[in-house]
Motif scaffolding. Structure first.
Motif, short mmCIF file in Angstrom:
data_model
loop_
_atom_site.label_atom_id
_atom_site.label_comp_id
_atom_site.label_asym_id
_atom_site.label_seq_id
_atom_site.Cartn_x
_atom_site.Cartn_y
_atom_site.Cartn_z
N VAL A 133 18.71 -23.97 62.06
CA VAL A 133 17.64 -23.07 61.88
C VAL A 133 17.84 -21.72 62.38
O VAL A 133 17.44 -20.78 61.69
CB VAL A 133 16.36 -23.56 62.92
CG1 VAL A 133 15.08 -22.66 62.88
CG2 VAL A 133 15.87 -25.04 62.45
N ALA A 134 18.71 -21.57 63.39
CA ALA A 134 19.26 -20.24 63.84
C ALA A 134 20.04 -19.55 62.86
O ALA A 134 19.82 -18.41 62.47
CB ALA A 134 19.86 -20.07 65.06
N GLN A 135 20.73 -20.23 62.25
CA GLN A 135 21.84 -19.75 60.92
C GLN A 135 21.16 -19.35 59.94
O GLN A 135 21.00 -18.28 59.33
CB GLN A 135 22.63 -20.98 60.64
CG GLN A 135 23.53 -20.47 59.52
CD GLN A 135 24.60 -21.52 59.06
OE1 GLN A 135 24.44 -22.73 59.35
NE2 GLN A 135 25.51 -21.07 58.58
N ALA A 136 19.90 -20.14 59.51
CA ALA A 136 18.91 -19.69 58.34
C ALA A 136 18.27 -18.46 58.56
O ALA A 136 18.08 -17.54 57.72
CB ALA A 136 18.02 -20.97 58.15
N VAL A 137 17.54 -18.26 59.49
CA VAL A 137 17.07 -17.11 60.24
C VAL A 137 17.94 -15.95 60.12
O VAL A 137 17.56 -14.91 59.59
CB VAL A 137 15.95 -17.26 61.51
CG1 VAL A 137 15.53 -16.02 61.77
CG2 VAL A 137 15.11 -18.46 61.09
N GLY A 138 19.18 -16.25 60.84
CA GLY A 138 20.05 -15.21 60.97
C GLY A 138 20.45 -14.55 59.61
O GLY A 138 20.75 -13.36 59.32
N THR A 139 20.78 -15.48 58.73
CA THR A 139 21.21 -15.14 57.51
C THR A 139 20.04 -14.42 56.61
O THR A 139 20.33 -13.29 56.16
CB THR A 139 21.55 -16.33 56.54
OG1 THR A 139 22.48 -16.99 57.08
CG2 THR A 139 21.87 -16.01 55.03
N ALA A 140 18.70 -14.77 56.70
CA ALA A 140 17.62 -13.96 56.25
C ALA A 140 17.60 -12.40 56.82
O ALA A 140 17.41 -11.57 56.22
CB ALA A 140 16.48 -14.95 56.37
N ALA A 141 18.07 -12.40 58.05
CA ALA A 141 17.83 -11.31 58.65
C ALA A 141 18.78 -10.42 58.15
O ALA A 141 18.77 -9.04 58.32
CB ALA A 141 17.77 -11.55 60.33
N LYS A 142 19.83 -10.61 57.64
CA LYS A 142 21.06 -9.85 57.36
C LYS A 142 20.71 -9.44 55.83
O LYS A 142 21.47 -8.56 55.37
CB LYS A 142 22.32 -10.50 57.24
CG LYS A 142 22.70 -10.86 58.59
CD LYS A 142 24.10 -11.72 58.65
CE LYS A 142 24.48 -12.17 60.28
NZ LYS A 142 25.74 -12.92 60.00
N LEU A 143 19.73 -9.91 55.02
CA LEU A 143 19.22 -9.53 53.70
C LEU A 143 18.68 -7.94 53.80
O LEU A 143 18.04 -7.49 54.67
CB LEU A 143 18.36 -10.30 53.09
CG LEU A 143 18.83 -11.62 52.90
CD1 LEU A 143 17.55 -12.57 52.32
CD2 LEU A 143 19.67 -11.91 51.67
N PRO A 144 19.27 -7.34 52.80
CA PRO A 144 18.71 -5.93 52.92
C PRO A 144 17.31 -5.65 52.47
O PRO A 144 17.09 -5.12 51.38
CB PRO A 144 19.67 -5.24 51.75
CG PRO A 144 19.95 -6.46 50.68
CD PRO A 144 20.09 -7.69 51.58
N VAL A 145 16.47 -6.29 53.29
CA VAL A 145 14.97 -5.96 52.88
C VAL A 145 14.50 -5.42 54.21
O VAL A 145 13.51 -5.98 54.94
CB VAL A 145 14.33 -7.34 52.49
CG1 VAL A 145 12.99 -7.22 52.02
CG2 VAL A 145 15.20 -8.15 51.52
#
Length: 249
Positions: A133-145
């Motif tokens: 879960v932490a990895q999924a959210v962390g990856t989403a947080a790195k998106l250029p949005v």
């Protein structure tokens, strides 16, 4: 004491299982393509017979979202038969039989291969790990949005501590084959968006979570909660506990 072979024994879960089994006095063989002792490639079965020789139990933690788990399982089953290995323990995921997601479908296929193998088998399904879960959210947080974090709308999660799953797998490895045992779920069911906000807050991020709908049958099944098991909420470590512990690592 037993000789136990652990596939995926250098991974997040497999390494913890190996530690627990060694601490209990068992001989543990960790399979890896680059292992100096047991160099094994489950994709083609190379080196598997030598690693399997004399093994009493196999704990199968190796898995790849990129595919090929069925091929690896076939090689493992065939080698276990040749070696006369008595017990194969497999880690699976809650909902593999109701969520038509590619990785889940493959895990279900492997379950069925094991059940039809004639070997002594134990299958444990768990909910997602806190780490995932932490990895999924962390990856989403790195998106250029900027400045938002996009997460799927209406999806709940029941994360569990990988340490607790490792404890259970180590316990099952030294017990007789039991077929499919009771599922393991985390102690609480929360929306992914809620967990995402907790993750961001724990890291001092001011980015805002924004949810959005997805298309497809897999997403619909996740929204229906096919990957949850609230009736088996046996985990004790909450996501908040996980975040607090992570902050001190």
């Amino acid at each position: 004491m037993s000789t136990i072979l652990v596939t995926g024994g250098t991974g997040t879960l497999g390494s913890l299982v190996s530690e627990r089994l060694r601490a209990a006095g068992h001989e543990v063989r960790v399979l890896s393509r680059h292992s100096p002792q047991y160099p094994v490639d489950l994709r083609d079965g190379g080196g598997l017979d030598a690693a399997m020789a004399g093994a009493d139990v196999v704990v199968h933690c190796a898995s790849s979202p990129r595919g090929g788990d069925d091929v690896a399982a076939r090689h493992l089953i065939d080698a276990a038969r040749r070696a006369g290995t008595a017990h194969l323990v497999y880690i699976s995921i809650v909902g593999v039989d109701v969520v038509p997601f590619g990785y889940y479908t493959m895990k279900l296929k492997v379950e069925r291969m094991l059940e039809a193998s004639g070997l002594g088998v134990t299958i444990l399904r768990t909910t997602q790990f806190h780490d995932l879960v932490a990895q999924a959210v962390g990856t989403a947080a790195k998106l250029p949005v900027v400045p938002v974090v996009p997460l799927p709308k209406g999806v709940q999660v029941q994360p569990i501590a990988v340490d607790e799953v490792a404890d259970r797998l180590a316990e099952l490895a030294v017990a007789p084959p039991a077929g499919r045992v009771e599922d393991m779920g985390g102690p609480e069911v929360r929306t992914l968006a809620d967990l995402g906000r907790a993750y961001l807050a724990a890291r001092g991020s001011r980015r805002r979570v924004v949810t959005f709908p997805l298309a497809g049958r897999a997403y619909a099944a996740f929204r229906r909660g096919g990957h949850l098991t609230p009736e088996h909420a046996v985990g004790r470590v909450t996501f908040a506990d996980f975040l607090a512990a992570s902050a001190h690592r």
